[in-house]
Design an enzyme around this catalytic site. Structure first.
Site, PDB file in Angstrom:
ATOM      1  N   SER A 100      64.147  51.289   6.330  1.00 46.38           N
ATOM      2  CA  SER A 100      63.691  52.022   7.506  1.00 46.38           C
ATOM      3  C   SER A 100      64.842  52.874   8.070  1.00 46.38           C
ATOM      4  O   SER A 100      65.381  53.709   7.353  1.00 46.38           O
ATOM      5  CB  SER A 100      63.114  51.056   8.547  1.00 46.38           C
ATOM      6  OG  SER A 100      62.409  51.769   9.536  1.00 46.38           O
ATOM      7  N   ASP A 141      52.277  50.326   3.790  1.00 45.24           N
ATOM      8  CA  ASP A 141      53.168  50.619   4.918  1.00 45.24           C
ATOM      9  C   ASP A 141      52.392  51.374   5.987  1.00 45.24           C
ATOM     10  O   ASP A 141      51.959  52.505   5.762  1.00 45.24           O
ATOM     11  CB  ASP A 141      54.360  51.455   4.429  1.00 45.24           C
ATOM     12  CG  ASP A 141      55.456  51.606   5.477  1.00 45.24           C
ATOM     13  OD1 ASP A 141      55.130  51.639   6.681  1.00 45.24           O
ATOM     14  OD2 ASP A 141      56.634  51.703   5.100  1.00 45.24           O
ATOM     15  N   HIS A 193      55.612  47.822   6.249  1.00 48.55           N
ATOM     16  CA  HIS A 193      56.925  48.387   6.598  1.00 48.55           C
ATOM     17  C   HIS A 193      57.893  47.215   6.670  1.00 48.55           C
ATOM     18  O   HIS A 193      58.312  46.787   7.757  1.00 48.55           O
ATOM     19  CB  HIS A 193      56.826  49.121   7.936  1.00 48.55           C
ATOM     20  CG  HIS A 193      58.004  50.000   8.226  1.00 48.55           C
ATOM     21  ND1 HIS A 193      58.245  51.162   7.534  1.00 48.55           N
ATOM     22  CD2 HIS A 193      59.014  49.894   9.134  1.00 48.55           C
ATOM     23  CE1 HIS A 193      59.336  51.725   7.999  1.00 48.55           C
ATOM     24  NE2 HIS A 193      59.835  50.966   8.954  1.00 48.55           N
TER      25      HIS A 193
END
Length: 281
Positions: free
Chosen positions: A102, A233, A261
């Site tokens: 991320s 995700d 995610h």
């Protein structure tokens, strides 16, 4: 296994290592508001058995690293991007394999562009090049951005755990979610965090216009790149990972079925061998 406070860029950051310093170094960089705890110990141990010298750390305002009052971080976004290089300096490591998830993927990518001589390879998980041409977050994510929930009392451990679990479920995919195990991990994280209110607040109040977008420069990446991306995700749908792999020369994409995610334990049988293969040599 060691944990230590290191002087990095004028502050103290908490760093922990696994494995033999003589093995290829792999520096793990997690996302916004995430301490090193989110790189789970068994995951680090599997990489270290590679063999690799695995390094994880607490971002500023997370875990045992330097902390500031909630809403008053005495640093800017670019400082978070420079800290991994400072950690390599503090450990006497010239070049490392970087694994980012991320925001950590964005940090790793920026280091690959700005400090290519410090990078052996990049692994970008749950990462996006960003752009209006890419699909938006799932409806539940967009609704969470706009809804106003009652504030959480972050000094109340049980209330904090409930909120953190709810947030994780929001970003999870369709793989089984082991809530008891996650509660244990998050309870450990809370216990070793200097100021949880700062940890969940301060990264989000940093200006978002002080780092130029990396996407126009993706063609400049010269190191080997592995892209790991969950098929479910909800923040960055798979097209985001596909765009990274397409626009970075020679990048290799591995999709993680059912993952959101996140990089949960059920994906490690795919993710760990892929990272080890990518960081060989």
């Amino acid at each position: 296994m060691t944990e230590q406070l290191l002087p990095v860029n004028g502050v103290e950051l908490c760093v922990e290592t696994f494995g033999d310093p003589a093995d290829p170094p792999v520096l793990l960089i997690h996302g916004a508001a995430a301490s090193m705890d989110y790189w789970e110990t068994p995951f680090c141990e599997q990489l270290a058995a590679g063999p690799r010298y695995v390094i994880r750390y607490d971002h500023r305002d997370t875990g045992r690293s330097v902390s500031y009052p909630p809403g008053e971080p005495a640093y800017e976004g670019p400082d978070l991007f420079k800290d991994p290089v400072g950690i390599l300096d503090a450990l006497g490591i010239e070049r490392a394999h970087l694994v980012g998830l991320s925001m950590g993927g964005a940090i790793a990518l920026q280091i690959g562009l700005d400090f290519p001589d410090r990078v052996r390879s990049l692994t970008l998980a749950s990462t996006s090049p960003l752009g209006d041409d890419l699909p938006p977050p799932a409806d539940r994510i967009r609704e969470s951005f706009s809804s106003e929930a009652p504030p959480t009392d972050w000094s109340d451990t049980e209330a904090a755990l409930d909120q953190l679990i709810a947030d994780e479920k929001l970003y999870a995919g369709t793989l089984p979610y082991d809530e008891p195990a996650r509660r244990d991990l998050l309870r450990t994280m809370i216990a070793r965090t200097t100021n949880l209110a700062s940890a969940v607040t301060n990264h989000w109040v940093l200006p978002d216009d002080d780092t130029p977008p990396a996407r126009p420069r993706l063609g400049e990446v010269k190191v080997p790149v592995l892209v790991l991306h969950g098929t479910e995700d909800p923040l960055f749908p798979p097209a985001h990972g596909e765009a990274l792999a397409r626009e970075i020369p020679g990048a290799h994409l591995v999709l993680l079925p059912g993952a959101g995610h996140e990089l949960p334990a059920p994906t490690w049988n795919v993710a760990v061998p892929a990272i080890l293969a990518h960081t060989t040599g």
